[in-house]
Design an enzyme around this catalytic site. Structure first.
Site, mmCIF file in Angstrom:
data_model
loop_
_atom_site.group_PDB
_atom_site.id
_atom_site.type_symbol
_atom_site.label_atom_id
_atom_site.label_comp_id
_atom_site.label_asym_id
_atom_site.label_seq_id
_atom_site.Cartn_x
_atom_site.Cartn_y
_atom_site.Cartn_z
ATOM 1 N N CYS A 99 0.807 -1.219 0.000
ATOM 2 C CA CYS A 99 0.000 0.000 0.000
ATOM 3 C C CYS A 99 0.841 1.271 0.000
ATOM 4 O O CYS A 99 1.985 1.281 0.437
ATOM 5 C CB CYS A 99 -0.945 -0.009 1.211
ATOM 6 S SG CYS A 99 -2.343 1.117 1.006
ATOM 7 N N ASP A 155 -6.720 -3.287 11.663
ATOM 8 C CA ASP A 155 -5.516 -2.468 11.789
ATOM 9 C C ASP A 155 -5.394 -1.984 13.225
ATOM 10 O O ASP A 155 -6.404 -1.713 13.884
ATOM 11 C CB ASP A 155 -5.662 -1.275 10.834
ATOM 12 C CG ASP A 155 -4.397 -0.457 10.684
ATOM 13 O OD1 ASP A 155 -3.391 -0.733 11.364
ATOM 14 O OD2 ASP A 155 -4.417 0.482 9.868
#
Length: 197
Positions: free
Chosen positions: A7, A126
């Site tokens: 990412c 996360d």
């Protein structure tokens, strides 16, 4: 087999390395407050040189729904990384058929409840602190849907993460950077260790 998402790619050289490594996903961050922010025009140019078998994920934080839908014309998957709720997801689905990932910050077992019931196609779990540290993976032992694992992953811990948790995908950003820029050596090491099963 656990999939891989690299990412926060912003440069042509990042895409070149991704094309060599062939992760299932790469991410473009469209949140302007992020140090990894990329403009839609620049992302579209990079998408044009991305291997067709790699899915481009657009990462948004509480963005205008119409803007998300417009950008989704050239990306493959939409990731919602803010406080977007079920109403937001439902409204977005009226404008685009692209798959949705909804991110959740996990600090306690209670934080997993909304992730389990979320209507998005995928959920991302996360630590949410952005400090490069993993959250308590023990919280996930009874979590019953496929998920992207994010937060503090790097070449040193990704093998253990996959061995212990067997997530749908691992998602890395700062763990493959040096000085805030994607590092080809770290990208290659991360992918090598993530697929070494």
């Amino acid at each position: 087999m656990t999939k891989i998402k690299l990412c926060g790619l912003t440069r042509r050289e990042d895409i070149a390395v991704a094309n060599e490594l062939m992760p299932e996903f790469i991410g473009f961050v469209f949140a302007q407050k992020s140090k990894r922010y990329i403009t839609p025009n620049d992302a579209a140019a990079l998408k044009n040189i991305l291997h067709e078998k790699i899915s481009a994920v657009g990462v948004f934080v509480n963005a205008d729904i119409k803007a998300v839908a417009e950008i989704s014309n050239f990306i493959d998957v939409i990731q919602l990384h803010g406080t977007e709720d079920e109403d937001y997801i439902a409204a977005l689905r009226t404008l685009t058929k692209k798959p949705l990932i909804k991110a959740f910050k996990i600090k306690t077992a209670a934080d997993l409840k909304p992730a389990e019931s979320c209507s998005a196609d995928y959920v991302l779990l996360d630590g949410g602190a952005g400090d490069g540290k993993v959250f308590d993976w023990q919280l996930l032992k009874n979590f019953n849907r496929p998920y992207f694992l994010a937060g503090g992953l790097n070449a040193e811990n990704v093998h253990d993460a996959i061995k212990i948790l067997n997530p749908y995908a691992v998602d890395v950003s700062s763990g493959i950077e040096t000085g805030g820029v994607k590092d080809a050596t770290k990208m290659k090491k991360f992918v090598r260790l993530a697929v070494s099963f």
